[in-house]
Scaffold this motif. Structure first.
Motif, PDB file in Angstrom:
ATOM      1  N   LEU A  86     -36.150 -31.911   5.403  1.00 35.40           N
ATOM      2  CA  LEU A  86     -37.422 -31.807   4.693  1.00 35.40           C
ATOM      3  C   LEU A  86     -38.023 -30.422   4.890  1.00 35.40           C
ATOM      4  O   LEU A  86     -37.859 -29.795   5.942  1.00 35.40           O
ATOM      5  CB  LEU A  86     -38.429 -32.837   5.238  1.00 35.40           C
ATOM      6  CG  LEU A  86     -38.427 -34.257   4.695  1.00 35.40           C
ATOM      7  CD1 LEU A  86     -39.585 -35.029   5.312  1.00 35.40           C
ATOM      8  CD2 LEU A  86     -38.535 -34.279   3.191  1.00 35.40           C
ATOM      9  N   TYR A  87     -38.777 -29.953   3.878  1.00 33.10           N
ATOM     10  CA  TYR A  87     -39.585 -28.758   4.071  1.00 33.10           C
ATOM     11  C   TYR A  87     -40.797 -29.103   4.935  1.00 33.10           C
ATOM     12  O   TYR A  87     -41.173 -30.270   5.074  1.00 33.10           O
ATOM     13  CB  TYR A  87     -40.051 -28.200   2.724  1.00 33.10           C
ATOM     14  CG  TYR A  87     -38.932 -27.625   1.883  1.00 33.10           C
ATOM     15  CD1 TYR A  87     -38.226 -26.499   2.307  1.00 33.10           C
ATOM     16  CD2 TYR A  87     -38.589 -28.204   0.657  1.00 33.10           C
ATOM     17  CE1 TYR A  87     -37.201 -25.967   1.527  1.00 33.10           C
ATOM     18  CE2 TYR A  87     -37.572 -27.672  -0.131  1.00 33.10           C
ATOM     19  CZ  TYR A  87     -36.881 -26.559   0.317  1.00 33.10           C
ATOM     20  OH  TYR A  87     -35.871 -26.038  -0.457  1.00 33.10           O
ATOM     21  N   GLU A  88     -41.423 -28.071   5.482  1.00 34.42           N
ATOM     22  CA  GLU A  88     -42.560 -28.291   6.375  1.00 34.42           C
ATOM     23  C   GLU A  88     -43.737 -28.960   5.681  1.00 34.42           C
ATOM     24  O   GLU A  88     -44.561 -29.613   6.322  1.00 34.42           O
ATOM     25  CB  GLU A  88     -43.019 -26.957   6.996  1.00 34.42           C
ATOM     26  CG  GLU A  88     -42.018 -26.374   7.977  1.00 34.42           C
ATOM     27  CD  GLU A  88     -42.489 -25.051   8.538  1.00 34.42           C
ATOM     28  OE1 GLU A  88     -43.674 -24.699   8.335  1.00 34.42           O
ATOM     29  OE2 GLU A  88     -41.681 -24.356   9.175  1.00 34.42           O
ATOM     30  N   ASP A  89     -43.846 -28.791   4.358  1.00 34.23           N
ATOM     31  CA  ASP A  89     -44.940 -29.423   3.612  1.00 34.23           C
ATOM     32  C   ASP A  89     -44.549 -30.784   3.061  1.00 34.23           C
ATOM     33  O   ASP A  89     -45.213 -31.336   2.191  1.00 34.23           O
ATOM     34  CB  ASP A  89     -45.427 -28.505   2.483  1.00 34.23           C
ATOM     35  CG  ASP A  89     -44.317 -28.132   1.502  1.00 34.23           C
ATOM     36  OD1 ASP A  89     -43.148 -28.516   1.749  1.00 34.23           O
ATOM     37  OD2 ASP A  89     -44.614 -27.455   0.505  1.00 34.23           O
ATOM     38  N   PHE A  90     -43.413 -31.336   3.571  1.00 35.03           N
ATOM     39  CA  PHE A  90     -42.935 -32.683   3.258  1.00 35.03           C
ATOM     40  C   PHE A  90     -42.369 -32.833   1.848  1.00 35.03           C
ATOM     41  O   PHE A  90     -42.124 -33.949   1.392  1.00 35.03           O
ATOM     42  CB  PHE A  90     -44.028 -33.743   3.509  1.00 35.03           C
ATOM     43  CG  PHE A  90     -44.467 -33.805   4.937  1.00 35.03           C
ATOM     44  CD1 PHE A  90     -43.667 -34.393   5.908  1.00 35.03           C
ATOM     45  CD2 PHE A  90     -45.658 -33.236   5.340  1.00 35.03           C
ATOM     46  CE1 PHE A  90     -44.048 -34.439   7.232  1.00 35.03           C
ATOM     47  CE2 PHE A  90     -46.057 -33.260   6.659  1.00 35.03           C
ATOM     48  CZ  PHE A  90     -45.252 -33.861   7.613  1.00 35.03           C
ATOM     49  N   TRP A  91     -42.118 -31.724   1.139  1.00 31.47           N
ATOM     50  CA  TRP A  91     -41.320 -31.807  -0.069  1.00 31.47           C
ATOM     51  C   TRP A  91     -39.853 -31.903   0.331  1.00 31.47           C
ATOM     52  O   TRP A  91     -39.401 -31.266   1.277  1.00 31.47           O
ATOM     53  CB  TRP A  91     -41.531 -30.574  -0.945  1.00 31.47           C
ATOM     54  CG  TRP A  91     -42.749 -30.676  -1.816  1.00 31.47           C
ATOM     55  CD1 TRP A  91     -43.997 -30.203  -1.544  1.00 31.47           C
ATOM     56  CD2 TRP A  91     -42.819 -31.300  -3.097  1.00 31.47           C
ATOM     57  NE1 TRP A  91     -44.862 -30.506  -2.567  1.00 31.47           N
ATOM     58  CE2 TRP A  91     -44.167 -31.179  -3.546  1.00 31.47           C
ATOM     59  CE3 TRP A  91     -41.905 -31.958  -3.914  1.00 31.47           C
ATOM     60  CZ2 TRP A  91     -44.595 -31.686  -4.770  1.00 31.47           C
ATOM     61  CZ3 TRP A  91     -42.326 -32.465  -5.131  1.00 31.47           C
ATOM     62  CH2 TRP A  91     -43.666 -32.323  -5.559  1.00 31.47           C
ATOM     63  N   SER A  92     -39.109 -32.730  -0.406  1.00 33.22           N
ATOM     64  CA  SER A  92     -37.670 -32.791  -0.186  1.00 33.22           C
ATOM     65  C   SER A  92     -36.995 -31.707  -1.010  1.00 33.22           C
ATOM     66  O   SER A  92     -37.463 -31.355  -2.092  1.00 33.22           O
ATOM     67  CB  SER A  92     -37.130 -34.161  -0.612  1.00 33.22           C
ATOM     68  OG  SER A  92     -37.064 -34.259  -2.029  1.00 33.22           O
ATOM     69  N   PRO A  93     -35.909 -31.140  -0.516  1.00 36.52           N
ATOM     70  CA  PRO A  93     -35.093 -30.293  -1.386  1.00 36.52           C
ATOM     71  C   PRO A  93     -34.450 -31.161  -2.467  1.00 36.52           C
ATOM     72  O   PRO A  93     -34.509 -32.398  -2.392  1.00 36.52           O
ATOM     73  CB  PRO A  93     -34.055 -29.703  -0.435  1.00 36.52           C
ATOM     74  CG  PRO A  93     -33.976 -30.670   0.690  1.00 36.52           C
ATOM     75  CD  PRO A  93     -35.345 -31.273   0.827  1.00 36.52           C
TER      76      PRO A  93
END
Length: 416
Positions: free
Chosen positions: A275-282
């Motif tokens: 996960l990205y740090e802002d909780f978006w998934s790649p």
């Protein structure tokens, strides 16, 4: 009268900014009919007028002493008081609680009569900020099975032999809320705990009390930590209380929180996830799950949000094989993908198509990334967890009955 007839009792009060109540607390101790006491107030450096009150009592009664300095909280203050105490019996009275008349003499008599008791407690009242009785405190006669289920002892109504306090190494300072309940658990392992059918104390409830401020967010979870520490498991009653208190946070949040307590055994857990740090998934979310052979992976819960559905699809793979394709039709979505697996290590991919173009974390418009969805929860579920979350989705009132039917509790022969 020798010291065996009238043993010294040390009453310890941890204090911090309780000027509104502490005078009444002190008076309830110093006016007891049992005179052989020392009263120690451990103040954490109050700045609300408490210090002036403490100084005035030091000049009134030689049995009274205090220290005022920065400490590490309530549990630390109690342990400091224990080291200072010279008495054979310890009373722990918080700075907003009070003793009822004859509380100390009745506790001493009970411990003298029952030399095999490591501690004794009695009944208590819950009172309001003016110390007017609201109702009897929910105290019960001592029973190990009931102590496992909930705290049945009112702390200000308890008196403990100092040697017992020292034997169990005092209060566990890692606890902020339920250090008393956790202490009872440790004492009960080594000593008999006695109960007398007499009202000994008042436990005050007010807007700034710990019970009022922290029970829901900290207290119930600390009780679960204490239970896991001392019993290796948690009662069904305590789990139900946790669920009931936090039901509005959602079934997914509850299941995620309960994973750390292994209430159904060692459960599937995510070891890594990109996960990205802002909780978006790649666009391709990689999830690695560690699984215990007794509780294999049964399903994966995916809860999230997208900017626009736009016929987005999630394609879910398990160990390289397609398991399911899910169509997103709303901005917020929840999917539970069944994927029974006996593998000890599971590699899961969740691919979003089409991807969303999102700004990088540094918010530079020229620097963008392909993302899938904003993740609320990704939870691997065992079969029991899968059944449990279905019950949570139905109705909180069904939880207690389901736990009783699906969770064996052999500790103390209780079927709570």
């Amino acid at each position: 009268m020798n010291s065996d007839d009238s043993p010294l009792v040390s009453v310890i009060t941890p204090s911090y900014n309780q000027a509104a109540f502490i005078k009444e607390t002190i008076k309830s101790v110093l006016t007891q009919d049992y005179s052989n006491i020392e009263y120690i107030v451990i103040d954490g450096g109050s700045n609300d007028g408490t210090l002036e009150i403490l100084k005035s009592y030091r000049n009134i009664d030689p049995r009274f002493k205090f220290v005022s300095e920065t400490d590490r909280g309530q549990a630390h203050a109690i342990n400091k008081g224990i080291k200072m105490a010279k008495g054979k019996i310890i009373g722990w009275l918080n700075s907003d609680d009070t003793y009822l008349p004859k509380a100390i003499s009745r506790a001493v008599e009970a411990l003298k009569t029952n030399a095999h008791w490591g501690m004794v407690y009695g009944k208590a009242y819950a009172t309001d900020k003016e110390n007017k009785v609201l109702h009897p405190y929910p105290v019960e006669s001592f029973n190990k099975a009931r102590l496992f289920e909930r705290c049945i002892i009112c702390q200000p109504a308890a008196f403990i032999r100092k040697e017992v306090f020292e034997e169990v190494s005092g209060v566990d300072e890692s606890f902020f809320f339920c250090m008393d309940y956790e202490l009872w658990m440790r004492i009960a392992k080594k000593h008999e705990i006695g109960y007398i059918e007499t009202y000994l104390a008042n436990s005050r409830c007010h807007d700034s009390s710990k019970t009022t401020l922290f029970w829901k967010e900290i207290g119930i979870k600390e009780c679960m930590v204490a239970s896991l520490k001392n019993y290796g498991t948690i009662s069904n009653m305590m789990i139900y209380d946790f669920v009931n208190l936090n039901y509005e946070k959602g079934a997914e949040w509850i299941v995620q929180q309960l994973k750390q307590f292994n209430i159904f055994g060692i459960l599937p857990k995510i070891t890594t996830m990109n996960l990205y740090e802002d909780f978006w998934s790649p666009n391709c979310l990689d999830i690695f799950v560690k699984v215990n052979s007794h509780q294999p992976l049964h399903a994966l819960l995916i809860k999230g949000k997208v900017i626009q559905p736009d016929k987005k699809r999630l394609k879910v793979y398990l160990n390289g094989e397609v398991i399911e394709e899910c169509l997103i039709t709303d901005k917020s979505f929840t999917f539970i993908v069944l994927m029974p697996s006996e593998s000890s290590d599971c590699s899961i991919q969740v691919i979003t198509n089409p991807a969303s173009i999102i700004k990088q974390l540094n918010d530079q418009p020229s620097n963008q990334r392909e993302c899938g969805f904003l993740v609320d929860h990704i939870i691997p579920l065992s079969e029991l967890e899968y059944e449990f979350i279905q019950i949570l989705y139905e109705k909180v009132n069904f939880v207690r009955r389901w736990l009783k039917g699906n969770r064996e509790m052999n500790l103390f022969n209780t079927d709570s």
